[in-house]
Design an enzyme around this catalytic site. Structure first.
Site, short mmCIF file in Angstrom:
data_model
loop_
_atom_site.label_atom_id
_atom_site.label_comp_id
_atom_site.label_asym_id
_atom_site.label_seq_id
_atom_site.Cartn_x
_atom_site.Cartn_y
_atom_site.Cartn_z
N HIS A 1 -2.96 -34.79 -1.42
CA HIS A 1 -3.70 -34.32 -0.44
C HIS A 1 -4.89 -34.48 -0.90
O HIS A 1 -6.15 -34.20 -0.09
CB HIS A 1 -3.48 -32.86 -0.36
CG HIS A 1 -4.24 -32.07 -1.48
ND1 HIS A 1 -4.25 -32.40 -2.72
CD2 HIS A 1 -5.06 -30.95 -1.39
CE1 HIS A 1 -5.07 -31.68 -3.54
NE2 HIS A 1 -5.39 -30.50 -2.61
N GLY A 11 -7.74 -35.15 -6.60
CA GLY A 11 -7.16 -34.18 -7.75
C GLY A 11 -8.21 -34.00 -8.79
O GLY A 11 -8.77 -35.34 -9.40
N ASN A 19 -1.69 -26.20 2.29
CA ASN A 19 -1.02 -25.19 1.50
C ASN A 19 -0.06 -24.29 2.45
O ASN A 19 -0.72 -23.64 3.20
CB ASN A 19 -1.87 -24.24 0.72
CG ASN A 19 -2.88 -24.82 -0.26
OD1 ASN A 19 -2.09 -25.57 -1.12
ND2 ASN A 19 -4.02 -24.75 -0.04
N ASP A 52 0.85 -1.07 0.16
CA ASP A 52 0.12 0.00 -0.07
C ASP A 52 0.81 1.43 -0.10
O ASP A 52 1.79 1.55 0.88
CB ASP A 52 -0.75 0.13 1.33
CG ASP A 52 -1.91 -0.95 1.19
OD1 ASP A 52 -2.34 -1.39 0.17
OD2 ASP A 52 -2.33 -1.39 2.23
N CYS A 54 -5.65 -24.29 3.11
CA CYS A 54 -6.78 -25.26 3.66
C CYS A 54 -5.86 -26.37 4.19
O CYS A 54 -4.67 -26.52 4.25
CB CYS A 54 -7.73 -25.62 2.38
SG CYS A 54 -6.86 -26.87 1.14
#
Lengths: 991, 139
Positions: free
Chosen positions: A913, A916, A840, A97, A612
């Site tokens: 995980h 897929g 992740n 910013d 997640c």
């Protein structure tokens, strides 16, 4: 373009593309896959895998799991490990910013000097800034890494606090408030902000005039016995090595030396040994001695460690004898070069009370900010601590000196030197006094006391506390800061009362209606009684008394109470209330820095997007037990866990609560009564990444997270009830607490809006930083920065905070599910956490590379960490068997519980995980209707709870790879071993 | 002229937006995003100001959509019209800037959760006087 044929088959479960395939590849890429699955792997995903081999610092391979599919940046199901500290970290999100401050704003530099920010345009790279480390509530220094100047039009915000401090900043510039960082435009009157009352002295560039040349030094050195011959040579060659001679007014070592010289004249000694100066010793509190040690190291000398010893003391004064015991802390610098240097610069050695000395002359030629360092060093040791005599008014700070009677004149001259120096800061002092009570009789005759006092008038001591203050004494510096802030407020109130008194007198003369006037003029600090006495003379005991100038009101807090309620941390920072916020015209340039945060360095990668993850809660029930209640249970669970799309939970958390979750994760929630201690142990990282820093997460991200704690989200995020239909490894299953036909709850979701915004923010920041680090990449989404760069560090801290948020989200969902179970099945029902692991995440882990242990930043994007038996980072109870690994299937298909194995070392202890995706959402929707999916699942005995049919088809099982095939690859490749297979009995989906 | 279309992607959602001008392209991109979000909107109308600065036009589109998404989710609103005040390079800062007003409605609920707007393969191109771009949303 990548062709599948470019991949070479290494064995039945592994394929590799060599580094030679493309010039920009740094390492080969590998994929765990079976022949059967190979045809389902998209070439786009393989291209992304190859792209990720170009990330700087990547070691060994870029790796893909069999559930790989195309994402953006690196593929989903990708793993990469970057070497520390030169490897990178890449977020996928950014947010630099450009919020600025007006050009006339003073910024505080290292060494207590300030300068208007606009003056730094050309020199910002050569300065060091002070800034607040909010996490430690401390003041620290750091180097700016970017200077920003831009034109502002038409407005800027002016914020004024109740102590009269003000700052002009652009509307989006964040200010630290009780709710965390807040943009100026969102700040309201009455909110509290953190300030450092110390202002310092204006910075001026110093000249290159020499203070001490090598020749001057040699001359002084030759006076000492110990410094003949080789010793002398050694001393000179050492000082040459540390590059300290010739010492000039602009030498970088000078500011440190000034503070050290000042302090040594108070609480340091240079003993006389064999007619030469001996090792210099410093006395003080351990934390202050630590600061001195650091500075001594900075100029190239080696201090000893700090020694502590308890001693009995006896002091006989004019009035009485005092006996006391205290622990004395000290350290020494044994190097003769150091003692000789200080003596050459004018410090006395041997007993100071027996020696004649003055403030070294060269100090008078220093810039004002440098003179301050000498004075503040001396005052840190010798000037009294700011304290009050009657709760509200301060004693005059005093500097005392003991001197042999025959050296009285010299002592006075020394104090006169100090007086003169203080006058340059426009600080008034009282006349030097002889203190009759301070006469001691020592071995070498009588000494007498002399005293210099700084005038206690409020405006004078405020100036002193704000400009000179103390160095090497944290307690005195803190008190000085708080006192300055306190006195400024006090003066404001006295001023307000003085004006009110004058005004009401005048009006009363004119109008004469006291009651009416009082109604208008009475306030917190000008109560009715005060106004009454302002007009009417008081008569008591027959004496008429007139009121003089007002003092501060009785309801104004004492200094001690003020400290209790306003101090922030222990370094002089203070909470100050915002009195006014004005939007003022500002058609001019505004400026800003990007500051290098102090902690450790590291950075980068583009793998991590939203965090997640998955968890399983175990019940004591079998499917048979649950079946009669299944519908009710699923409905209640759906009620308790909203998807949160637009409609979050009913309760919105405050930014302060969000900050707590970001920094303290699951343990914080458990301490608040949500869940059990056992839940902490069974969560990856014990539910809290230590590196998390809520200050690195933007306000926007926090706003998005306020009503998302305990919500599911959409897409492939779900909660399901599953039953265990097959056990592959009885022993491990028993350790995990799993048994055949057992019903378990699986929760798959992440950090929600907060994590996504964090990603967006940092991808932007990192992308803008690419040219600075000369990083060129084939895809913008791979944007990364060196791990040890400021951007990399900030990203890592922000990502760690988002992980804490994700674990907390799943923890709260578990809590609400527990509530639903209790409601339907009775209070005794308990669900126990098997394990929670992120999908992740970028983490610092120790791995073996080519036989050597090294720290790596391992990035797992849509992949699960899977530690083998005996790994130190898994819960004790799983240590003998390995970490539980949860591989969820797609909606309505089986899921697996696996266990980490040693072989996965080659993939940085990582496995797949999930299944897929294989088919796009659109293709799935075209291929099958939501209704059909629900009825197919119903036929299989699976209940679906979803508020909207729209999302069902997108998640149809046919859109995903076969989970059994994916798990088989991982199992056969030895990355993890199958423990149990789960089949769903009810699925509660986000929308 | 087609305003936008939704393209197939295995895991996420891709849209292609078109416009005769850059402004129209940006407008159609948020209309495409609106369709992805599958909203149930309310009648209550809303207006928001938006200012974005970025390193180039491609990044500006991503940052603009990210900001719109943020405003949508935090305020529970959806926007279907934009009044652009500025869109293009800024002479004073050397960056590309956008200043605009968004018009839309309050939202009852969202049917899809867009996690973020990505830069993946994003490049604004001009073909036969028509701007076009492909945007991948992470969902």
């Amino acid at each position: 373009m990548i062709n599948k044929e470019n991949f070479k088959k290494i064995n039945n479960w592994l394929r590799e593309i060599p580094k030679s395939f493309r010039d920009d590849m740094r390492v080969p890429a590998r994929i765990y896959v079976s022949d059967k699955m190979w045809e389902h792997i998209e070439e786009g995903a393989l291209e992304q895998l190859v792209n990720s081999t170009t990330l700087p610092g990547i070691v060994k391979y870029a790796i893909a799991m069999p559930d790989i599919h195309q994402g953006y940046g690196p593929p989903i199901g990708g793993v990469g490990a970057m070497k520390l500290p030169d490897g990178v970290i890449s977020p996928g999100f950014v947010g630099y910013d450009e919020n600025c401050i007006s050009g006339d704003t003073n910024v505080l530099l290292e060494h207590g000097a300030f300068i208007p920010i606009k003056r730094l345009e050309k020199e910002w790279e050569n300065i060091c800034l002070q800034h607040i480390d909010f996490k430690r509530k401390n003041i620290t220094t750091s180097l700016p890494i970017r200077f920003l100047k831009k034109f502002n039009n038409p407005h800027i915000f002016k914020i004024i606090t109740s102590s009269g401090e003000n700052v002009k900043i652009t509307e989006d510039h964040p200010v630290y408030t009780k709710e965390g960082m807040k943009e100026a435009k969102n700040i309201r009157k009455g909110e509290k902000v953190v300030l450092l009352p110390f202002k310092g002295v204006k910075y001026r560039k110093s000249s290159s005039k020499i203070i001490l040349s090598e020749d001057d030094f040699i001359k002084v050195l030759s006076k000492f016995k110990t410094s003949s011959g080789s010793a002398k040579e050694q001393v000179i060659s050492f000082l040459r090595k540390i590059n300290i001679l010739p010492l000039k007014y602009n030498s970088f070592q000078l500011p440190y030396l000034l503070k050290i010289i000042g302090y040594t004249l108070g609480d340091g000694t240079i003993p006389l040994i064999n007619n030469s100066p001996g090792p210099v010793a410093f006395y003080g509190r351990p934390e202050d001695l630590e600061d001195i040690r650091k500075d001594i190291k900075k100029i190239g000398f080696k201090p000893s460690k700090i020694y502590s010893r308890t001693r009995d003391h006896e002091i006989k004064t004019y009035y009485r004898k005092y006996k006391f015991t205290r622990t004395e802390h000290s350290f020494r610098v044994s190097s003769f070069s150091f003692s000789a240097l200080l003596v050459s610069l004018g410090l006395p050695y041997g007993s100071r009370s027996e020696k004649e000395y003055r403030v070294p002359k060269w100090i008078f030629d220093c810039s004002l900010w440098q003179k301050r360092l000498f004075l503040a060093g001396l005052f840190g040791a010798e000037l009294s601590t700011p304290s009050t005599l009657n709760k509200y008014n301060f004693y005059a700070p005093q500097l005392n000196m003991q001197k042999a009677e025959n050296l009285k004149r010299n002592a006075k001259l020394f104090l006169k030197d100090i007086k003169e120096l203080l006058a340059e800061f426009k600080i008034e002092t009282h006349a030097i006094q002889e203190v009759p009570g301070y006469q001691y009789k020592g071995k070498k005759g009588k000494t007498l006391g002399l005293r210099l006092q700084i005038s206690e008038r409020a405006d004078n001591i405020i100036k002193f506390f704000q400009t000179v203050s103390y160095e090497y004494n944290q307690e005195k510096f803190k008190k000085a800061c708080l006192a300055a802030n306190y006195l400024k407020k006090k003066l404001k109130i006295v001023d307000l009362r003085t004006k009110a008194r004058k005004e009401i007198k005048k009006l009363y003369k004119k109008k004469g209606d006291f009651k009416k006037l009082v109604g208008e003029y009475s306030s917190k600090y000008t109560p009715v009684q005060f106004l009454y006495h302002s007009i009417f003379e008081e008569e008591s005991w027959g004496i008429r008394r007139k009121r003089g100038n007002p003092r501060v009101a009785f309801n104004f807090p004492s200094f001690d109470d003020y400290i209790k309620s306003n101090a922030y941390g222990f370094r002089g920072l203070v909470w100050d209330e915002i009195e006014k916020i004005e939007k003022i015209p500002h058609k001019d340039y505004v400026y800003d820095f990007t500051v290098n945060h102090p902690d450790h360095n590291f950075i980068a990668n583009n793998f991590v997007v939203s965090n997640c993850g998955i968890r399983i809660l175990k019940s004591d029930y079998t499917e048979k037990d649950i079946q009669p209640y299944l519908d009710k249970l699923a409905t209640e669970m759906q009620k308790e866990v909203p998807s949160g799309l637009g409609r979050g939970r009913q309760t919105k958390l405050s930014i302060e609560q969000i900050d707590k979750i970001l920094e303290e994760g699951v343990p914080h929630l458990v301490s608040q009564g949500y869940g059990e201690k056992e839940d902490i142990e069974n969560c990856e990282e014990k539910g809290k990444m230590e590196q998390a820093d809520a200050n690195c997460v933007s306000q926007k991200a926090k706003m998005r997270g306020r009503d998302h704690v305990g919500t599911l989200g959409s897409g492939n995020h779900f909660v399901s009830l599953e039953k265990i239909d097959e056990i592959y490894d009885e022993t491990v299953a028993e350790v995990f607490g799993l048994f055949k036909d057992q019903v378990v709850v699986m929760i798959h979701t992440g950090s929600r809006g907060l994590g996504h915004q964090n990603c967006t923010d940092y991808l932007r920041i990192v992308m803008q930083a690419l040219p600075k680090y000369n990083i060129k990449l084939p895809d913008r989404e791979l944007a990364c920065v060196p791990f040890d760069s400021p951007e990399g560090q900030r990203f890592f801290k922000a990502m760690s905070a988002a992980c804490n948020f994700a674990w907390s989200n799943r923890h709260m969902i578990s809590y609400y599910i527990g509530k639903a179970w209790k409601k339907i099945l009775g209070e005794k029902t308990g669900l126990k956490l098997l394990y929670d692991v992120a999908h992740n995440i970028a983490k610092i882990e120790e791995h073996e590379v080519d036989g050597q242990k090294m720290k790596l930043v391992v990035h797992r994007k849509g992949a699960t960490r899977a530690f083998p038996p005996n790994h130190p980072e898994i819960p004790k109870k799983y240590k003998d068997v390995g970490q539980p690994v949860i591989v969820p299937g797609s909606m309505g298909t089986p899921s697996y519980v696996m266990v980490g194995a040693e072989k996965s070392k080659e993939a940085w202890y990582t496995v797949c995980h999930g299944a897929g995706r294989m088919m796009s959402r659109h293709a799935a929707m075209r291929a099958v209707s939501g209704q059909k999916v629900v009825s197919d699942l119903k036929e299989k005995g699976i209940m679906i709870k979803c508020r909207s049919m729209k999302g069902i088809a997108e998640e149809a099982p046919m859109a995903y790879k076969n989970i059994d095939d994916v798990v088989e690859v991982v199992h056969q490749a030895g990355l993890s071993k199958k423990v149990a297979r789960l089949i769903p009995i009810a699925v509660i989906k986000g929308e | 002229m087609e305003k936008y279309k939704i393209l197939p992607h295995p895991a996420d959602i891709k849209i292609q937006a078109f416009g005769k001008t850059k402004e129209e392209l940006f407008l159609n991109a948020i209309r495409g995003m609106k369709e992805v979000l599958k909203v149930k909107s309310k009648k209550l109308k809303v207006k928001r100001e938006i200012n974005v600065k970025s390193i180039d036009l491609n990044a500006l589109l991503v940052d603009f959509l990210s900001e719109v998404l943020y405003l949508s989710q935090v305020n529970k609103e959806i926007y279907n019209d934009v009044k652009f005040k500025k869109l293009g390079p800024s002479t004073s800062s050397g960056q590309t800037i956008l200043e605009a007003e968004l018009f839309g409605n309050k939202v009852e609920s969202f049917g899809e959760d867009i996690k973020g707007v990505t830069y993946h393969g994003l490049e604004i191109k001009k073909k036969d006087d028509l701007f076009e771009v492909t945007i991948l949303f992470d969902i």
